[in-house]
Design an enzyme around this catalytic site. Structure first.
Site, short mmCIF file in Angstrom:
data_model
loop_
_atom_site.label_atom_id
_atom_site.label_comp_id
_atom_site.label_asym_id
_atom_site.label_seq_id
_atom_site.Cartn_x
_atom_site.Cartn_y
_atom_site.Cartn_z
N SER A 25 -12.37 -29.51 8.44
CA SER A 25 -12.03 -28.20 7.89
C SER A 25 -12.05 -28.18 6.37
CB SER A 25 -10.63 -27.82 8.37
OG SER A 25 -10.27 -26.57 7.82
N SER A 74 -7.78 -28.51 -4.88
CA SER A 74 -6.71 -27.54 -4.91
C SER A 74 -7.32 -26.17 -4.61
CB SER A 74 -6.06 -27.54 -6.30
OG SER A 74 -5.03 -26.59 -6.36
N VAL A 75 -8.01 -26.10 -3.47
CA VAL A 75 -8.62 -24.83 -3.07
C VAL A 75 -7.53 -23.83 -2.71
CG1 VAL A 75 -10.08 -23.71 -1.35
CG2 VAL A 75 -10.80 -25.87 -2.37
N ASN A 103 -9.61 -23.55 12.34
CA ASN A 103 -8.50 -24.20 11.64
C ASN A 103 -7.55 -23.10 11.15
OD1 ASN A 103 -7.33 -25.20 8.83
ND2 ASN A 103 -7.74 -27.02 10.06
N CYS A 143 0.67 -26.36 5.46
CA CYS A 143 0.85 -25.20 4.60
C CYS A 143 2.30 -25.09 4.14
CB CYS A 143 0.46 -23.94 5.34
SG CYS A 143 -1.22 -24.03 5.97
N ILE A 204 -6.01 -37.64 9.11
CA ILE A 204 -5.01 -37.11 8.21
C ILE A 204 -5.58 -35.96 7.38
CG2 ILE A 204 -3.79 -39.30 7.99
CD1 ILE A 204 -5.11 -39.71 5.24
N THR A 206 -5.10 -34.12 3.56
CA THR A 206 -5.13 -34.80 2.26
C THR A 206 -3.75 -35.32 1.85
OG1 THR A 206 -4.84 -32.67 1.16
CG2 THR A 206 -7.09 -33.45 1.43
N GLY A 230 -11.36 -38.63 0.69
CA GLY A 230 -12.49 -39.50 0.38
C GLY A 230 -12.22 -40.96 0.69
N GLY A 278 -15.11 -35.21 6.24
CA GLY A 278 -14.94 -34.17 5.25
C GLY A 278 -15.71 -34.43 3.97
#
Ligand SMILES: Cc1cc2nc3c(=O)[nH]c(=O)nc-3n(C[C@H](O)[C@H](O)[C@H](O)COP(=O)(O)OP(=O)(O)OC[C@H]3O[C@@H](n4cnc5c(N)ncnc54)[C@H](O)[C@@H]3O)c2cc1C
Ligand SMILES: Cc1cc2nc3c(=O)[nH]c(=O)nc-3n(C[C@H](O)[C@H](O)[C@H](O)COP(=O)(O)OP(=O)(O)OC[C@H]3O[C@@H](n4cnc5c(N)ncnc54)[C@H](O)[C@@H]3O)c2cc1C
Ligand SMILES: Cc1cc2nc3c(=O)[nH]c(=O)nc-3n(C[C@H](O)[C@H](O)[C@H](O)COP(=O)(O)O)c2cc1C
Ligand SMILES: Cc1cc2nc3c(=O)[nH]c(=O)nc-3n(C[C@H](O)[C@H](O)[C@H](O)COP(=O)(O)O)c2cc1C
Ligand code: FES
Ligand code: FES
Lengths: 314, 230, 314, 230
Positions: A25, A74-75, A103, A143, A204, A206, A230, A278
């Site tokens: 996602s 930090s989208v 998602n 969230c 996981i 981030t 990453g 991702g």
């Protein structure tokens, strides 16, 4: 031919993934862009960009910063809202020959629940008309919880339980809960999800991280912290997946830093049913197709006919 | 993978790389470039500086680890290119000015090459580079060294103005545009940090009058009045 | 001369570090080896290899594995025991012109306490004789708690409190508690340390991680998991240091992935009093001296005369 | 920093690098080598293959990311060397055999060069390399291709035997030593993974009869009966 007898199918309840490679996602949009670059039916599945009940503009300021073998993002859940997703993006999903996962993000429990309900209702309609577009909901509990002073649901099991329970009740679609590595106890969290009737957990998300611009003497990110992903995080992700697999009986979808087929095999040996990829999409735009092929190559080389032979052997 | 035809230093910390391949890039488009495997992680966005039958050229400045690695590469080495990406510059009409600040001149060469008429304004802070190439296009070229190149441009004298350069320059162009007669369509080319480069990850997102847009796939060129610069 | 007026001194209680660069436990031995390569008096301090009451052979099997921009280690506290340390290594420490920190590990609370007492007694004797060798104890609570089924003390605040309290009572040496990033809530943990009278906290220790050898189908490490360090973890470390600095009033020593002077400045801007440098010693054997000089260079460039001007400005 | 004088491929995946500098390395010692800044993270331990007035030579095999990078380096490039490290081979007496398996032959050349008498046994699995160099030393050289080189060595015929090679070979040497008359002092050179290379981090630690030792600073050469191989 060895290849024809390789069994790469992974299952979560009644949903079958043709191979373990699912796009993660937030890194793959809703698939359209990468779909112009290669055939998405090569993928086990796609988890779409996180959507929320209401549209969100996401975070202001710089949204990405590269770190050694990782990146901070930090989208902030920029998305067009669930209705727009269902109305505008889902038609594309109807035609995809791969597992399609929505998602779902939120802010209040009510937002999550209403979002799940919308997706569920839409799904019922489409199913009736034989044009299903969504196979599963991935509930993102990372969230911020408005009531709990902005602390993410994903941190404390007791806080997350409510949202999982309510969303579970709001949809009959298969439910996968996406866990945060910032959780106090990620295995506890997973166990709670199993208790509350989730079909699977994924992990996981981030890792909370920080980057300071020392010349400007402020955080690079307007939002102070950002999410690390990453290859840098892979050892931590793999450990957490292993811990969770030891704790729960439901399928676990592992992710975090995957960048080659051997990485995928590691997660499966740690017990994962499937994986998500991702950040590596940004390193190699053909990641999905190449990794799916790479898994088969590894299996052929090692004489593995089904992933079940190696799943969870550690 | 594209083979490097040449990669030469044209000024202190400034290089031109020529990479082989048949592309159909439009002026103002860019490529995601990498000359390494997994480290550093992300590809680097570079504008199309020029394009010929052999391949594509990039004019780039050594800014950090990635461009440093690119600068060390030699003819025969391989780079990975994804592109051309983005929308590039729109079709123009009337009198046109192309304004570049520093390495922001990169996308202007190929743009100028395709225009019948264009006045070029190139600003440099320390050293002038590629002047000869730009002059060989036979458009008027004004060079500014150490000053503010935008000051040389009369916004009311043009129908179309393209501005590429550091963010303060783009903000100045917005301001100047707002304070001009408004005759000119002013465009700016953004250099937001990118990850995917194709519109899938939203890290390059930019606030616009009608909500957010993606610098990579909706841009990198935007109407000056449309974008909100931080 | 700008250089002569630069103030790089950092303080924990009465202990003054001439600069913020302290070498991290386990990566610098007791200083002898690096002391042959450069002058250790250039350092703010040294935290020695972790010692325990009884000698320990450490873990069998492979002990190090490189990961993208990081490394996993499974040394497992190999050390000659506190008595051997005091008898054999401390004479070297007596002559060092830098802050000398004993890193104290344990297994039971009793081991920790007895260890602290031995160090304290030895210190009293040496002090009386004017040949002090130890300036501070760094209590490493990441060690497995035998009573709590092998789970590290460093995970739950309630479990750690006992060991901090007892060790605090057992020594009058300044006490710094080293926190684990695997803690359920690292800021809570730090607050507990402050409440129990610790002079400082240091963080982060290594992140628990895993690496599977997919051909041999087993963990690379006999001990299953290992500790991740290096540049890969820096964003997470910096975030945790910032969180802890916001919570406590005692000095915080930050570490995790530092590999240049700007990294050190980031930690100080996040609120750290000083920093420690571990893995980077393996990348650059002159790390300590170069980083100390690099901090001064940064200060001169930016017109910073004392680190206090920038400490905790975020 | 040491400048590379030459770096040539001598067989498939096998290279010899010659790096400039005045070192006083003893046979069996090694250097921590890196030809890059921060990535990959750790330096790579390489044995002294040879040493002359100009500098030091390494004979190495491309095994992964680090050695691959070394292999791509060219004359004039810079490598960072820390060393010489470790104790190297002890002084020998009497009849000596030097036994190397694969890239394990690397430390034997410089060793042999300094010995008046030595019988060389070199084992290769796929391709023989550096044979000419070893033969030029004018010691007897036995080459084994695809077999088990240790089988060729009569342990009772020597006073000192040095064995370098993959771990199974070292274990076999231990076994053979234990089953021989015990006349020979048998030494093995370990290749444990290392981080600091100087004895400070304990990641290379090896179980020995009298507790643990450090492969880097107490070794890498140990008496065969002394070390416990996993
Ligand atoms: C559409 C577009 C076109 C561009 N065209 C050119 C060009 O033609 N010539 C040229 O020299 N430069 C151009 N840039 C800027 C160039 O991409 C950056 O200078 C480069 O990415 C810096 O990478 P680095 O590794 O050298 O620096 P580092 O600072 O080490 O980079 C670290 C990270 O930050 C990102 N980053 C750093 N600075 C910038 C920046 N200014 N813009 C975008 N990302 C950045 C990098 O991509 C990387 O992910 C363009 C940028 C964009 C977005
Ligand atoms: C004292 C000593 C002397 C050596 N001498 C030589 C020599 O003369 N020629 C030669 O070709 N090789 C030698 N080796 C082995 C050589 O160090 C490894 O092949 C090399 O480190 C592999 O690095 P890589 O990045 O190519 O492989 P990767 O597998 O990518 O390395 C990943 C990590 O594992 C470590 N590693 C992997 N394999 C080994 C190994 N076999 N031994 C030690 N560390 C390893 C690396 O150092 C690195 O940290 C020696 C090793 C030691 C300890
Ligand atoms: C740019 C970006 C955006 C992301 N957005 C989301 C999101 O909307 N919802 C979500 O659950 N995870 C999101 N993630 C997390 C990823 O799905 C994934 O959990 C994480 O990046 C770790 O995997 P990786 O290391 O393979 O990237 C995002 C990650 C990145 C890098
Ligand atoms: C090889 C190695 C051994 C370590 N041993 C100890 C130890 O004995 N006690 C301790 O508190 N921390 C130990 N650590 C953790 C470091 O002191 C430090 O907290 C960690 O490595 C993060 O910093 P870095 O990224 O700069 O290495 C060790 C780390 C490494 C890499
Ligand atoms: S860089 Fe990914 S959307 Fe623009
Ligand atoms: S490699 Fe550090 S002690 Fe041997």
């Amino acid at each position: 031919m060895i290849e024809t007898t390789l069994d790469t199918v992974c299952r979560i309840g009644k949903v079958a993934f043709k191979n373990p490679v699912v796009m993660a996602s937030g890194t793959f949009g809703f698939g359209k862009e990468y779909g112009k670059l290669y055939d998405l039916s090569k993928l086990g599945g796609i988890s779409g960009k996180g959507v929320t009940l209401h549209p969100r503009p996401g975070n202001p300021g710089i949204r990405v910063y590269e770190t050694p073998s990782g990146m901070l993002n930090s989208v902030g859940l920029e998305n067009p809202g669930i209705r727009a997703f269902l109305d505008e993006e889902c038609a594309f999903w109807e035609r995809l020959d791969t597992v399609r996962i929505v998602n779902l993000g939120g802010g209040t429990v009510q937002d999550y629940v209403e979002g799940a309900r919308l997706i569920d209702e839409d799904s019922t309609v489409r199913e009736r008309e034989g044009r299903q577009a969504v196979d599963m909901i991935e509930l993102n509990i990372s969230c911020p919880n408005v009531k709990a002073g902005g602390m993410a649901y994903g941190i404390k099991t007791s806080v997350a339980r409510e949202v999982v329970r309510e969303v579970r009740a709001a949809t009959s679609l298969p439910l996968m809960v996406k866990l945060s590595p910032n959780a106090e106890d990620i295995a506890d969290m997973a166990q709670m999800c199993e208790e509350e009737g989730a079909e699977a957990v994924s992990l996981i998300n981030t890792l909370s991280g920080m980057k300071i611009d020392v010349r400007r003497r402020r955080s690079v990110f307007d939002n102070l912290y950002a999410g690390l992903s990453g290859p840098a995080v892979k050892p931590v992700a793999l450990r957490m997946v292993h811990q969770v697999c030891k704790r729960v009986g439901i399928p676990v979808v592992g992710m975090g830093g995957i960048s080659c087929a051997e990485d995928i095999i590691e997660f499966i040996m740690a017990g994962a049913e499937a994986v998500q990829v991702g950040t590596y999409n940004f390193v190699n735009w053909q990641a999905g197709a190449e990794l799916a092929a790479g898994v088969e190559r590894f299996m052929a080389e090692e004489g593995i006919r089904s992933l079940d032979e190696i799943r969870g052997i550690l | 993978m594209a083979t490097i035809i040449s990669n030469r230093r044209v000024a202190e910390g400034i290089y031109v790389m020529h990479a082989k391949g048949r592309f159909e890039a439009k002026a103002g488009q860019f490529f995601m470039v990498r000359g390494w495997e997994n480290y550093p992680l992300l590809s680097r966005p570079l504008s199309v500086y020029d394009q010929d039958e052999q391949g594509v050229k990039f004019l780039y400045k050594v800014a950090g680890e990635g461009t440093e690695r690119l600068a060390r590469m030699k003819a025969g080495d391989e780079v990975t290119l994804l592109g051309p990406l983005g929308n590039g510059f729109p079709a123009v009409h009337g009198r046109t000015a192309l304004v570049g600040g520093g390495i922001g001149i990169a996308p202007l060469y190929y743009t100028a090459r395709q225009l019948e008429q264009a006045d070029l304004y190139l600003g440099f802070s320390a050293e002038v580079y590629e002047e000869h190439e730009f002059r060989s296009l036979r458009h008027p070229v004004e060079i500014d060294l150490g000053g503010i190149v935008l000051d040389r441009v009369d916004f009311d004298a043009y129908d179309t103005i393209f501005v590429c350069g550091p963010e303060p320059m783009l903000r100045a162009a917005q301001m100047k545009s707002a304070m001009s007669s408004g005759r000119a369509n002013v465009y700016v080319s953004l250099e937001n940090r990118m990850a995917c480069g194709i519109g899938a990850c939203l890290v390059c997102s930019v606030g616009c009058e009608n909500g957010r847009k993606k610098a990579c796939s909706d841009g990198p060129v935007f109407r000056a009045e449309e974008v909100v610069l931080a």
